[in-house]
Design a protein around this motif. Structure first.
Motif, short mmCIF file in Angstrom:
data_model
loop_
_atom_site.label_atom_id
_atom_site.label_comp_id
_atom_site.label_asym_id
_atom_site.label_seq_id
_atom_site.Cartn_x
_atom_site.Cartn_y
_atom_site.Cartn_z
N ILE A 43 0.85 11.45 10.41
CA ILE A 43 0.91 11.04 9.00
C ILE A 43 -0.46 10.55 8.55
CG2 ILE A 43 1.94 9.45 7.34
CD1 ILE A 43 3.81 11.68 8.31
N GLY A 44 -1.14 9.81 9.42
CA GLY A 44 -2.47 9.30 9.07
C GLY A 44 -3.49 10.40 8.87
N ASN A 45 -3.25 11.57 9.45
CA ASN A 45 -4.18 12.68 9.33
C ASN A 45 -3.82 13.65 8.20
OD1 ASN A 45 -6.12 12.12 11.34
ND2 ASN A 45 -4.68 12.78 12.93
N LEU A 46 -2.72 13.40 7.50
CA LEU A 46 -2.41 14.23 6.33
C LEU A 46 -3.51 14.04 5.29
CD1 LEU A 46 1.42 13.59 5.83
CD2 LEU A 46 0.34 15.66 6.71
N GLU A 47 -3.95 15.13 4.70
CA GLU A 47 -5.04 15.05 3.72
C GLU A 47 -4.67 14.15 2.55
OE1 GLU A 47 -8.11 16.09 4.02
OE2 GLU A 47 -7.62 16.82 6.02
N ILE A 48 -3.42 14.20 2.12
CA ILE A 48 -3.01 13.39 0.97
C ILE A 48 -3.04 11.91 1.30
CG2 ILE A 48 -0.51 13.37 1.38
CD1 ILE A 48 -2.29 13.94 -2.00
N VAL A 49 -2.71 11.56 2.53
CA VAL A 49 -2.74 10.16 2.95
C VAL A 49 -4.18 9.69 3.09
CG1 VAL A 49 -2.13 8.54 4.79
CG2 VAL A 49 -0.48 10.25 4.03
N LYS A 50 -5.02 10.50 3.69
CA LYS A 50 -6.43 10.14 3.82
C LYS A 50 -7.07 9.97 2.44
CE LYS A 50 -7.65 13.49 6.69
NZ LYS A 50 -8.50 14.28 7.64
N ALA A 51 -6.73 10.84 1.51
CA ALA A 51 -7.28 10.74 0.16
C ALA A 51 -6.78 9.48 -0.55
CB ALA A 51 -6.91 11.98 -0.65
N PHE A 92 6.40 15.18 3.23
CA PHE A 92 6.05 13.77 3.11
C PHE A 92 6.84 13.11 2.00
CE2 PHE A 92 3.38 10.43 1.22
CZ PHE A 92 3.07 9.67 2.34
N THR A 93 7.45 11.95 2.30
CA THR A 93 8.20 11.20 1.29
C THR A 93 7.78 9.74 1.30
OG1 THR A 93 10.02 10.51 2.75
CG2 THR A 93 10.22 12.70 1.68
N VAL A 94 8.37 9.00 0.38
CA VAL A 94 8.09 7.57 0.30
C VAL A 94 8.48 6.85 1.59
CG1 VAL A 94 8.25 7.49 -2.21
CG2 VAL A 94 10.32 7.12 -0.84
N ALA A 95 9.47 7.38 2.30
CA ALA A 95 9.87 6.77 3.57
C ALA A 95 8.75 6.89 4.60
CB ALA A 95 11.14 7.42 4.11
N ASP A 96 8.05 8.01 4.58
CA ASP A 96 6.91 8.19 5.48
C ASP A 96 5.77 7.24 5.11
OD1 ASP A 96 7.82 10.51 7.14
OD2 ASP A 96 7.89 11.47 5.18
N ALA A 97 5.54 7.08 3.82
CA ALA A 97 4.49 6.15 3.38
C ALA A 97 4.78 4.74 3.86
CB ALA A 97 4.37 6.18 1.85
N TYR A 98 6.01 4.31 3.74
CA TYR A 98 6.41 2.96 4.12
C TYR A 98 6.35 2.78 5.64
CZ TYR A 98 9.27 -1.36 3.83
OH TYR A 98 9.75 -2.65 3.91
N LEU A 99 6.95 3.71 6.37
CA LEU A 99 6.95 3.59 7.83
C LEU A 99 5.53 3.67 8.37
CD1 LEU A 99 8.48 3.32 10.47
CD2 LEU A 99 8.81 5.81 10.47
N TYR A 100 4.73 4.55 7.82
CA TYR A 100 3.34 4.69 8.28
C TYR A 100 2.58 3.37 8.14
CZ TYR A 100 -1.63 5.73 8.07
OH TYR A 100 -2.99 5.69 8.26
N ALA A 106 0.82 -1.21 0.00
CA ALA A 106 0.00 0.00 0.00
C ALA A 106 0.86 1.26 0.00
CB ALA A 106 -0.93 0.00 1.21
N ALA A 107 2.08 1.17 0.50
CA ALA A 107 2.97 2.33 0.52
C ALA A 107 3.27 2.81 -0.90
CB ALA A 107 4.27 2.00 1.25
N SER A 108 3.39 1.89 -1.83
CA SER A 108 3.64 2.29 -3.22
C SER A 108 2.42 2.98 -3.82
CB SER A 108 4.02 1.06 -4.06
OG SER A 108 5.34 0.64 -3.77
N PHE A 109 1.23 2.49 -3.48
CA PHE A 109 0.00 3.13 -3.96
C PHE A 109 -0.09 4.55 -3.39
CE2 PHE A 109 -4.32 2.31 -5.70
CZ PHE A 109 -4.88 3.56 -5.42
N ILE A 110 0.11 4.68 -2.07
CA ILE A 110 0.03 5.99 -1.43
C ILE A 110 1.04 6.96 -2.05
CG2 ILE A 110 0.42 7.24 0.73
CD1 ILE A 110 -0.61 4.69 2.18
N THR A 112 10.55 -0.12 -5.77
CA THR A 112 9.30 0.42 -6.31
C THR A 112 9.06 1.85 -5.84
OG1 THR A 112 7.95 -0.50 -4.50
CG2 THR A 112 8.27 -1.87 -6.45
N LEU A 113 9.35 2.12 -4.58
CA LEU A 113 9.11 3.47 -4.06
C LEU A 113 10.00 4.51 -4.73
CD1 LEU A 113 8.72 2.60 -0.27
CD2 LEU A 113 6.92 3.41 -1.80
#
Length: 219
Positions: A185-193, A151-159, A13-17, A70-71
């Motif tokens: 991170i979970g409350n970032l609008e881009i992550v929620k979207a 926000f970076t791909v590292a945040d997506a992966y760690l999150y 899911a980190a790659s999708f985000i 992939t990231l």
């Protein structure tokens, strides 16, 4: 168009985000890791012999696998969007962070998903505590993001990996910086979207909104 194979709750899911946040459009298809069948019924082992996600199949048929690959491929479609530009010191810091998340944190917490003896799981949890201490004091600490000020791909992966703690009953109370980071991170609008998009079980990612930077950068 390149195609991303992923699952909604795994590291894939980190790659999708990340693709969503960067505005990189990819075809997408979910994989059932229990049966190793894609949503369309294809044998996933025929696509990725390892059978794991993420798997990103490029236009020329090349299959990229593992998050660090992939990231960064996704990030490099839109340089500077969800990762520091290649060749910079900040980019090497990102690679270091991705490597730690993959080999140390993901590699440790992932062991709790598999049935085993109480002794083995106790040992894993002891090792996990050490990984969380590093995240708490160094990788995240009091920073808003893992690398840089956005926000970076590292945040997506760690999150994504940190979201597993609730399911696995790993208490983050002793790690207040990490717990706050997960919530932030979970409350970032881009992550929620992005998560809302995943919930639609779409056939592709979509572009980022025009206010992405405002969503992702904490002043």
């Amino acid at each position: 168009m390149p195609k991303l194979y992923y699952t909604s709750t795994s590291c894939g899911a980190a790659s999708f985000i990340s693709a969503f946040a960067a505005g990189v459009k990819l075809d997408t298809e979910e994989v059932d890791l229990a049966t190793h069948k894609t949503a369309s019924g294809v044998d996933f082992y025929a696509i990725n012999p390892k059978g794991n996600v993420p798997a990103l199949v490029l236009d020329d048929g090349t299959m990229l696998n593992e998050n660090a690959a992939t990231l960064q491929w996704i990030a490099d479609r839109r340089p500077g969007s969800v990762a520091p530009v290649a060749g910079t010191v900040a980019r090497y810091e990102l690679i270091s962070a991705l490597s730690y998340i993959s080999s140390e944190f993901h590699g440790t917490i992932g062991g709790l998903f598999y049935p085993s003896s109480e002794k083995v799981h106790t040992n894993i949890r002891e090792k996990l505590a050490k990984k969380l201490e590093y995240i708490e004091n160094t990788l995240v600490g009091r920073k808003s993001f893992v690398v840089g000020n956005s926000f970076t791909v590292a945040d997506a992966y760690l999150y994504v990996c940190l979201t597993w703690t609730a399911y696995l009953k790993v208490d983050l109370t002793p790690y207040p910086n990490t717990k706050a980071y997960l919530e932030r991170i979970g409350n970032l609008e881009i992550v929620k979207a992005a998560l809302a998009r995943i919930a639609e079980k779409p056939s592709s990612t979509i572009g980022r909104p025009t206010n992405t930077e405002q969503c992702c950068v904490i002043a």
